[in-house]
Design an enzyme around this catalytic site. Structure first.
Site, PDB file in Angstrom:
ATOM      1  N   SER A  22      57.814  36.197  46.535  1.00 14.20           N
ATOM      2  CA  SER A  22      59.034  36.817  45.991  1.00 14.20           C
ATOM      3  C   SER A  22      60.280  36.013  46.319  1.00 14.20           C
ATOM      4  O   SER A  22      60.894  36.192  47.378  1.00 14.20           O
ATOM      5  CB  SER A  22      59.185  38.237  46.549  1.00 14.20           C
ATOM      6  N   GLU A 162      62.655  48.091  38.770  1.00 15.62           N
ATOM      7  CA  GLU A 162      61.986  48.055  40.070  1.00 15.62           C
ATOM      8  C   GLU A 162      61.962  49.438  40.723  1.00 15.62           C
ATOM      9  O   GLU A 162      61.765  49.563  41.936  1.00 15.62           O
ATOM     10  CB  GLU A 162      62.648  47.008  40.972  1.00 15.62           C
ATOM     11  N   HIS A 230      66.838  44.174  46.503  1.00  9.89           N
ATOM     12  CA  HIS A 230      66.895  45.540  45.981  1.00  9.89           C
ATOM     13  C   HIS A 230      68.090  46.229  46.634  1.00  9.89           C
ATOM     14  O   HIS A 230      68.431  45.923  47.787  1.00  9.89           O
ATOM     15  CB  HIS A 230      65.635  46.342  46.348  1.00  9.89           C
ATOM     16  N   CYS A 348      61.085  51.021  51.979  1.00  8.82           N
ATOM     17  CA  CYS A 348      60.246  50.430  50.923  1.00  8.82           C
ATOM     18  C   CYS A 348      58.897  51.123  50.855  1.00  8.82           C
ATOM     19  O   CYS A 348      58.274  51.182  49.804  1.00  8.82           O
ATOM     20  CB  CYS A 348      59.978  48.958  51.214  1.00  8.82           C
TER      21      CYS A 348
END
Ligand code: SUG
Length: 417
Positions: A22, A162, A230, A348
């Site tokens: 990522s 997302e 995020h 998360c």
């Protein structure tokens, strides 16, 4: 019907590994190539869930997706000469970060009075783009009751979505009508902007949200540049409280004013750069916390990663905050180190669903007995360690498939096999 917040944590899958897939997720790229510890990772996750249950909070689970994903490699016509990142992608356990599984709008916010969930397409990162069809199958089992829930497929792959990691809900209390805040990134920077504004707007329309109680807020480009891939790496909301870094949003004052206009009782805790820098916030994952309303008027608790609690500058900030008279009355550090090394903190690992637990398929709800059973299955079947060179090993692949099968069997969920 009694609405309450249920945290659905992803059980860390038996193929958990560090492949550095990522871009823009600094923890994941920094740990690329290290050996991972799937068994310890899954047990750390369960210990966090047990801790939250001990606070008197309901807890749910979501299951690892089928890995390695042989069908995906087949469709990509992968051969050993092809890109190894694709092989790693097929072995990724990234569905464990269930904050990216879906966006959830609780029943009090939606036009038809049902709780709506839209699976996230996760198209920006190839290893995550394969997740949603399996995720949605699972959501359709857990939230099968059509009187209470509507589960939607992902939005078309033209716009990256997302899920809950870029969505915040604020309300006087969980069961009251709330305001929903969608945070998107503007593309064009050094790192990918993973949440597209148009995806957020499509999700809001599908869920039947009242436009007058919905905000679309741009994430600060400098936050993405600094590694906040995020929004949940720089802000977290719960009930009437928003806990945010001062550099989280492109227009912080405009954002706070809009929130206060729609929710006059909002309490906004802004952490200034002078006390905790953006870099320290991202390195420690201070904001990737679970902000929980404790039962019986106990105020709120912030479940932070151990890395935030031991951080030289973050800990003093937290201590000052606790000494003040704010809504956050407790800070509870947890050890989720294995997940953190891939850029996944306590927030998360969970998907929040405000619902009546009685409306949820009980196989997805956790209690102490089931937690103990899951620990046994994990201890017996999860690999202790995976080195990157082992990805692709047929014997390890068999062990991983068998481990997931044992988990599905233990939870009576073999229809997901
Ligand atoms: O999508 N890491 C995940 C971490 C997701 C964290 N989620 C939230 N912030 N809500 C991601 O970047 C790393 C996998 C690897 O490199 O092997 C990874 O996918």
């Amino acid at each position: 019907m009694s609405l309450t917040e249920i945290n659905f944590d992803g059980i860390v899958g038996p193929s958990h590994n560090y492949a550095g897939l990522s871009l823009g997720n600094l923890a994941a790229t920094a740990h690329a190539g290290e050996a991972s510890h799937p068994r310890a990772a899954a047990l750390q996750g369960l210990a966090k869930m047990r801790g939250n249950m001990a606070l008197g909070l309901p807890q749910g689970v979501l299951l690892p997706l089928p890995r390695p994903n042989a069908g995906w490699l087949e469709r990509l016509a992968w051969t050993p000469e092809a890109d190894r990142a694709l092989l790693a992608g097929a072995w990724s356990a990234s569905a464990m970060w269930t904050a990216n599984a879906a966006t959830v709008s609780p029943a009090p916010d939606t036009a038809d009075g049902r709780c709506h969930l839209t699976a996230a397409n996760l198209v920006t990162m190839p290893h995550r783009a394969q997740e949603w069809p399996d995720t949605v199958r699972q959501l359709r089992l857990a939230f099968a009751d059509g009187h209470h829930f509507a589960v939607h497929d992902a939005v078309p792959p033209c716009f990256g979505d997302e899920g809950a990691a870029n969505h915040m809900r604020m309300a006087v209390e969980h069961g009251a009508p709330g305001i929903e805040i969608f945070v998107y990134g503007r593309p064009g920077g050094r790192f990918p902007a993973r949440q597209h504004e148009q995806a957020s707007r499509a999700v809001a329309r599908r869920h039947g949200l009242d436009p007058a109680r919905t905000l679309f807020v741009e994430q600060a480009a400098e936050a993405i540049e600094a590694g906040a891939f995020h929004n949940d790496v720089v802000a977290v909301a719960n009930g009437p409280v928003l806990f945010t870094h001062e550099r989280a949003f492109a227009d912080p004052d405009g954002t706070y004013a809009a929130i206060r206009r729609l929710l006059p009782g909002a309490q906004i805790i802004v952490v200034p750069e002078a006390e905790v820098s953006l870099a320290d916030a991202i390195a420690s994952y201070l904001f990737n916390a679970q902000l929980l309303t404790l039962p019986d008027g106990g105020g709120m608790a912030l479940v932070v990663p151990g890395e935030a609690w031991t951080h030289l500058r973050v800990r003093p900030f937290l201590e000052r905050m606790l000494a003040g008279n704010g809504p956050i009355r407790q800070v509870l550090p947890v050890d989720v180190r294995e997940s953190m090394a891939n850029g996944g903190g306590p927030a998360c690992l969970r998907l929040r669903v405000v619902a009546d637990p009685a409306a949820v398929d009980p196989r997805f709800l956790l209690d102490e007995t089931k937690a103990a059973l899951l620990e046994q299955v994990i201890a017996a079947h999860w690999p202790e360690e995976i080195a990157p060179a082992q990805l692709g090993d047929p014997e390890l692949a068999r062990q991983i498939v068998a481990a997931r099968h044992a988990l599905l069997d233990a939870l009576d969920l073999l229809e997901l096999a």
